[in-house]
Design a protein around this motif. Structure first.
Motif, PDB file in Angstrom:
ATOM      1  N   HIS A  50       0.848  -1.186   0.000  1.00  0.00           N
ATOM      2  CA  HIS A  50       0.000   0.000   0.000  1.00  0.00           C
ATOM      3  C   HIS A  50       0.883   1.235   0.000  1.00  0.00           C
ATOM      4  O   HIS A  50       1.730   1.401   0.883  1.00  0.00           O
ATOM      5  CB  HIS A  50      -0.911   0.014   1.234  1.00  0.00           C
ATOM      6  CG  HIS A  50      -1.871  -1.129   1.276  1.00  0.00           C
ATOM      7  ND1 HIS A  50      -2.742  -1.319   2.321  1.00  0.00           N
ATOM      8  CD2 HIS A  50      -2.113  -2.144   0.398  1.00  0.00           C
ATOM      9  CE1 HIS A  50      -3.473  -2.392   2.095  1.00  0.00           C
ATOM     10  NE2 HIS A  50      -3.102  -2.913   0.937  1.00  0.00           N
ATOM     11  N   LEU A  51       0.711   2.082  -0.991  1.00  0.00           N
ATOM     12  CA  LEU A  51       1.446   3.337  -1.107  1.00  0.00           C
ATOM     13  C   LEU A  51       0.549   4.446  -0.581  1.00  0.00           C
ATOM     14  O   LEU A  51      -0.577   4.610  -1.051  1.00  0.00           O
ATOM     15  CB  LEU A  51       1.809   3.606  -2.563  1.00  0.00           C
ATOM     16  CG  LEU A  51       2.562   2.502  -3.309  1.00  0.00           C
ATOM     17  CD1 LEU A  51       2.757   2.891  -4.760  1.00  0.00           C
ATOM     18  CD2 LEU A  51       3.882   2.203  -2.637  1.00  0.00           C
ATOM     19  N   ILE A  52       1.051   5.213   0.381  1.00  0.00           N
ATOM     20  CA  ILE A  52       0.265   6.273   1.002  1.00  0.00           C
ATOM     21  C   ILE A  52       1.037   7.578   0.877  1.00  0.00           C
ATOM     22  O   ILE A  52       2.130   7.721   1.429  1.00  0.00           O
ATOM     23  CB  ILE A  52       0.007   5.969   2.496  1.00  0.00           C
ATOM     24  CG1 ILE A  52      -0.672   4.597   2.628  1.00  0.00           C
ATOM     25  CG2 ILE A  52      -0.821   7.077   3.140  1.00  0.00           C
ATOM     26  CD1 ILE A  52      -0.700   4.061   4.051  1.00  0.00           C
ATOM     27  N   GLU A  53       0.477   8.517   0.120  1.00  0.00           N
ATOM     28  CA  GLU A  53       1.154   9.801  -0.067  1.00  0.00           C
ATOM     29  C   GLU A  53       1.193  10.567   1.248  1.00  0.00           C
ATOM     30  O   GLU A  53       0.191  10.654   1.964  1.00  0.00           O
ATOM     31  CB  GLU A  53       0.441  10.618  -1.140  1.00  0.00           C
ATOM     32  CG  GLU A  53       1.248  11.808  -1.623  1.00  0.00           C
ATOM     33  CD  GLU A  53       0.660  12.382  -2.889  1.00  0.00           C
ATOM     34  OE1 GLU A  53       1.046  11.933  -3.984  1.00  0.00           O
ATOM     35  OE2 GLU A  53      -0.197  13.275  -2.767  1.00  0.00           O
ATOM     36  N   SER A  54       2.358  11.126   1.551  1.00  0.00           N
ATOM     37  CA  SER A  54       2.572  11.838   2.806  1.00  0.00           C
ATOM     38  C   SER A  54       3.634  12.908   2.601  1.00  0.00           C
ATOM     39  O   SER A  54       4.482  12.787   1.716  1.00  0.00           O
ATOM     40  CB  SER A  54       3.035  10.848   3.887  1.00  0.00           C
ATOM     41  OG  SER A  54       3.365  11.521   5.074  1.00  0.00           O
ATOM     42  N   GLU A  55       3.598  13.931   3.419  1.00  0.00           N
ATOM     43  CA  GLU A  55       4.622  14.980   3.349  1.00  0.00           C
ATOM     44  C   GLU A  55       5.872  14.605   4.134  1.00  0.00           C
ATOM     45  O   GLU A  55       6.915  15.222   3.955  1.00  0.00           O
ATOM     46  CB  GLU A  55       4.053  16.300   3.861  1.00  0.00           C
ATOM     47  CG  GLU A  55       2.968  16.857   2.964  1.00  0.00           C
ATOM     48  CD  GLU A  55       2.377  18.153   3.487  1.00  0.00           C
ATOM     49  OE1 GLU A  55       2.936  18.740   4.440  1.00  0.00           O
ATOM     50  OE2 GLU A  55       1.354  18.592   2.927  1.00  0.00           O
TER      51      GLU A  55
END
Length: 136
Positions: free
Chosen positions: A62-67
């Protein structure tokens, strides 16, 4: 000494997925889809900043976009296996994707004491990935 599965895993636990934080979910999705050849699957109705990929054994990433991303270390890595390690190395070279052995020698494999060959490379966010020719 081997312990029976019933004693060592009384709940029948199996791996389901790994989740990683990424800066640009589309760039990472391109890498996991085009470079690793993983199948993108529906993300269970989650927002677009989360994308799911699946390995042949149905385990997911699972790829989760984050800063914010965690610090990277080669000792903390995802490990995959293939019967086509030589072909993968040729493909990585053709795409100009740096890979190395455990000690950091570019374009080389190393062989573990059990005879398994392995390489390491990084995804767009710097996560280390090991690919080896071992069999499960």
């Amino acid at each position: 000494m081997a312990v029976s599965n019933a004693q060592s895993n009384p709940y029948g636990l199996n791996k389901d997925h790994d989740a990683i934080l990424v800066l640009d979910v589309n760039a990472s999705a391109k890498f996991y889809g085009e470079i690793l050849g993983l199948e993108e699957i529906p993300n269970g109705g989650l927002p677009d900043h989360i994308r799911w990929f699946q390995l042949n054994d149905k385990i997911q990433i699972h790829l989760i976009e984050s800063e914010e991303l965690p610090k990277k270390n080669k000792g903390v890595h995802m490990a995959l296996n293939t019967s086509n390690l030589t072909e993968l190395m040729k493909f990585l070279n053709s795409r100009k994707i740096h890979f190395e052995n455990w000690s950091g020698e570019a374009g080389k494999t190393n062989t573990r004491p059990d005879g398994v060959k392995q390489i390491y490379f990084q995804d767009p966010d710097g996560y280390w990935i090991e690919v080896n020719d071992g069999e499960l």
